[in-house]
Write a protein that holds these residues in place. Structure first.
Motif, mmCIF file in Angstrom:
data_model
loop_
_atom_site.group_PDB
_atom_site.id
_atom_site.type_symbol
_atom_site.label_atom_id
_atom_site.label_comp_id
_atom_site.label_asym_id
_atom_site.label_seq_id
_atom_site.Cartn_x
_atom_site.Cartn_y
_atom_site.Cartn_z
ATOM 1 N N UNK A 1 43.871 44.719 31.037
ATOM 2 C CA UNK A 1 44.130 45.031 29.638
ATOM 3 C C UNK A 1 43.287 46.249 29.298
ATOM 4 N N UNK A 2 43.276 46.642 28.041
ATOM 5 C CA UNK A 2 42.537 47.835 27.661
ATOM 6 C C UNK A 2 41.055 47.530 27.524
ATOM 7 N N UNK A 3 40.421 47.392 28.668
ATOM 8 C CA UNK A 3 38.983 47.199 28.728
ATOM 9 C C UNK A 3 38.422 48.268 29.642
ATOM 10 N N UNK A 4 37.124 48.294 29.799
ATOM 11 C CA UNK A 4 36.521 49.325 30.628
ATOM 12 C C UNK A 4 36.938 49.204 32.088
ATOM 13 N N UNK A 5 37.411 48.012 32.487
ATOM 14 C CA UNK A 5 37.854 47.839 33.866
ATOM 15 C C UNK A 5 39.313 48.211 34.073
ATOM 16 N N UNK A 6 40.066 48.419 32.972
ATOM 17 C CA UNK A 6 41.447 48.843 33.079
ATOM 18 C C UNK A 6 42.326 47.850 33.807
ATOM 19 N N UNK A 7 43.405 48.368 34.399
ATOM 20 C CA UNK A 7 44.378 47.558 35.103
ATOM 21 C C UNK A 7 44.182 47.647 36.608
ATOM 22 N N UNK A 8 44.605 46.611 37.297
ATOM 23 C CA UNK A 8 44.623 46.644 38.754
ATOM 24 C C UNK A 8 46.024 46.292 39.227
ATOM 25 N N UNK A 9 46.432 46.902 40.323
ATOM 26 C CA UNK A 9 47.704 46.565 40.952
ATOM 27 C C UNK A 9 47.473 46.383 42.446
ATOM 28 N N UNK A 10 47.657 45.163 42.921
ATOM 29 C CA UNK A 10 47.536 44.868 44.344
ATOM 30 C C UNK A 10 48.935 44.685 44.924
ATOM 31 N N UNK A 11 49.095 44.998 46.197
ATOM 32 C CA UNK A 11 50.418 44.884 46.803
ATOM 33 C C UNK A 11 50.317 44.376 48.229
ATOM 34 N N UNK A 12 51.380 43.696 48.643
ATOM 35 C CA UNK A 12 51.487 43.201 50.008
ATOM 36 C C UNK A 12 52.967 43.169 50.376
#
Length: 254
Positions: free
Chosen positions: A163-174
């Motif tokens: 979300x809109x936090x200092x850590x932002x978004x992550x996208x993992x894939x497999x």
């Protein structure tokens, strides 16, 4: 913070822009579904801002997913998107989006009547299923499969959270190779490396598995030093072009 602005803006547009893993005429499908298959699940935001960020336990789970083959149970002798989604979500049922997907697959009618914060679009004949959190917070799992020239299926999975936090978004894939002879989805690291090679040149990449067509849309970002402005950020748009076995990264001209 600022980097999520790009993603959310594009996230709103994606349903209109993206296209699915395979056409209805693709050969080698092991079910009566089309070879296109996408399953997306999202989870609600709570009062705790960290609830939408990937937890340490979740990070450990996904760090290990490249080493975990998954057994797929055929349904009436057939394997399609529901079977792939059930197998993956059962393996990762500790992750809330997976648990939500399993609830839907167990009893779609009850889920739709009782669930107020999620909506599901399920099109098994076209090999498509989606379950989305209705609001801004992203906590999603997406699956898609392609028919390979060798008679196997390639199953793609993305897990997006943030979300809109200092850590932002992550996208993992497999990506998994499914062999009906063994009934297993085995991590296909050769395909993963196609996207890892692109990711090495950027701070973030986001994979969007298609709802139509065969190619994957990829957004790649490098962020500038100005935390209050996006003017010094760089963004590039790519496509993972499907060739029947794997993908080639090309600039997205559409």
């Amino acid at each position: 913070m600022k980097k999520t602005t790009y993603i959310w803006a594009m996230g709103l547009a994606l349903p209109l822009l993206l296209g699915s893993c395979n056409s209805k005429n693709a050969a080698g499908n092991t079910s009566d579904e089309d070879s296109t298959a996408v399953a997306t699940v999202s989870v609600p935001e709570t009062d705790d801002d960290t609830s939408a960020e990937e937890s340490e336990d979740e990070a450990m789970i996904f760090d290990d997913w490249s080493n975990r083959p998954i057994t797929v149970k055929a349904e009436d002798g057939k394997v399609g998107i529901h079977a792939f989604a059930k197998a993956f979500c059962q393996e990762y049922s500790a992750i809330e989006p997976c648990a939500k997907m399993l609830s839907y697959l167990k009893n779609p009618a009850f889920f739709e009547k009782s669930e107020e914060t999620f909506y599901v679009g399920d099109e098994p004949k076209s090999g498509y299923i989606t379950c989305n959190w209705r609001f801004e917070t992203s906590n999603a799992v997406t699956l898609c499969y392609w028919n390979r020239k060798n008679g196997h299926q390639l199953v793609g999975v993305t897990a997006e959270r943030g979300m809109e936090t200092e850590n932002g978004l992550t996208c993992r894939y497999m990506f998994y190779d499914y062999d009906k002879a063994t009934g297993r989805m085995t991590p296909d690291m050769d395909v993963v490396k196609v996207f890892d090679k692109l990711a090495a040149s950027y701070e973030d990449i986001f994979l969007y598995l298609p709802e139509e067509g065969k190619d994957i849309v990829v957004y790649a970002f490098n962020y500038g030093d100005d935390d209050e402005s996006e003017d010094d950020d760089t963004f590039e748009d790519f496509r993972g072009k499907w060739d029947g076995m794997t993908f080639t990264i090309v600039p997205n001209k559409e």
